[in-house]
Design a protein around this motif. Sequence first.
Motif, short mmCIF file in Angstrom:
data_model
loop_
_atom_site.label_atom_id
_atom_site.label_comp_id
_atom_site.label_asym_id
_atom_site.label_seq_id
_atom_site.Cartn_x
_atom_site.Cartn_y
_atom_site.Cartn_z
N THR A 184 5.85 -36.92 11.42
CA THR A 184 4.57 -36.34 11.93
C THR A 184 4.59 -36.71 13.35
O THR A 184 4.64 -37.89 13.60
CB THR A 184 3.25 -36.57 11.28
OG1 THR A 184 3.38 -36.19 9.78
CG2 THR A 184 2.09 -36.06 11.96
N ASN A 185 4.52 -35.64 14.32
CA ASN A 185 4.35 -36.01 15.56
C ASN A 185 2.82 -35.79 16.08
O ASN A 185 2.01 -35.04 15.92
CB ASN A 185 5.22 -34.91 16.75
CG ASN A 185 4.86 -35.21 18.15
OD1 ASN A 185 4.29 -36.40 18.40
ND2 ASN A 185 5.63 -34.25 18.99
N ARG A 186 2.34 -37.27 16.49
CA ARG A 186 0.83 -37.21 16.72
C ARG A 186 0.28 -37.16 18.00
O ARG A 186 -0.83 -37.02 18.51
CB ARG A 186 0.34 -38.62 16.31
CG ARG A 186 0.49 -38.94 14.63
CD ARG A 186 -0.09 -40.48 14.67
NE ARG A 186 0.30 -40.98 13.00
CZ ARG A 186 -0.07 -41.95 12.64
NH1 ARG A 186 -0.36 -43.09 13.56
NH2 ARG A 186 0.23 -42.39 11.46
N GLY A 187 1.49 -36.54 18.84
CA GLY A 187 1.38 -36.34 20.34
C GLY A 187 1.14 -37.43 21.13
O GLY A 187 1.73 -38.53 20.94
N ILE A 188 0.56 -37.44 22.36
CA ILE A 188 0.39 -38.16 23.27
C ILE A 188 -1.14 -39.01 23.30
O ILE A 188 -2.08 -38.28 22.51
CB ILE A 188 0.40 -37.86 24.67
CG1 ILE A 188 -0.53 -36.85 24.92
CG2 ILE A 188 1.93 -37.12 24.69
CD1 ILE A 188 -0.48 -36.52 26.62
N ASP A 189 -0.98 -40.17 23.70
CA ASP A 189 -2.40 -40.89 23.55
C ASP A 189 -2.35 -42.13 24.62
O ASP A 189 -1.22 -42.66 25.20
CB ASP A 189 -2.60 -41.74 22.18
CG ASP A 189 -4.17 -42.05 21.74
OD1 ASP A 189 -5.04 -41.81 22.70
OD2 ASP A 189 -4.41 -42.48 20.68
N PHE A 190 -3.62 -42.43 25.15
CA PHE A 190 -3.47 -43.46 26.13
C PHE A 190 -3.24 -44.61 25.42
O PHE A 190 -3.65 -45.09 24.09
CB PHE A 190 -5.21 -43.63 26.50
CG PHE A 190 -5.32 -44.93 27.34
CD1 PHE A 190 -5.03 -44.71 28.87
CD2 PHE A 190 -6.00 -45.84 27.05
CE1 PHE A 190 -5.18 -45.95 29.36
CE2 PHE A 190 -6.06 -47.07 27.84
CZ PHE A 190 -5.77 -47.00 28.95
N GLY A 191 -2.59 -45.76 25.90
CA GLY A 191 -2.30 -47.14 25.20
C GLY A 191 -2.43 -48.21 26.44
O GLY A 191 -1.69 -48.11 27.19
#
Length: 88
Positions: free
Chosen positions: A28-35
């Motif tokens: 599953t590709n959860r996409g992008i997120d701030f980290g």
Amino acid sequence: MTSYYYHRGKSKTLARNVSHQFNNLPLTNRGIDFGDFLVIRDTSLPSILCETGYVNTHKDFREIKKATFQKRVALDIRNGINHYLANH
């Protein structure tokens, strides 16, 4: 799978380009997120952190151990970087 960025702008765009390449993988590709991670926070160049599977998930762990999966991920990251560089 998650592609993290810290700096908006170029790093976020790079994360989008690389993450888009992961759509062909079996996880599953959860996409992008701030980290807020040191390795991507304290840099002046566009930078991202890719989590390409999670060892605490049996399905992910089974996949990330495979050499074929690792090669596909490496190619996808390369293709995402190349797409980013060609357009920025």
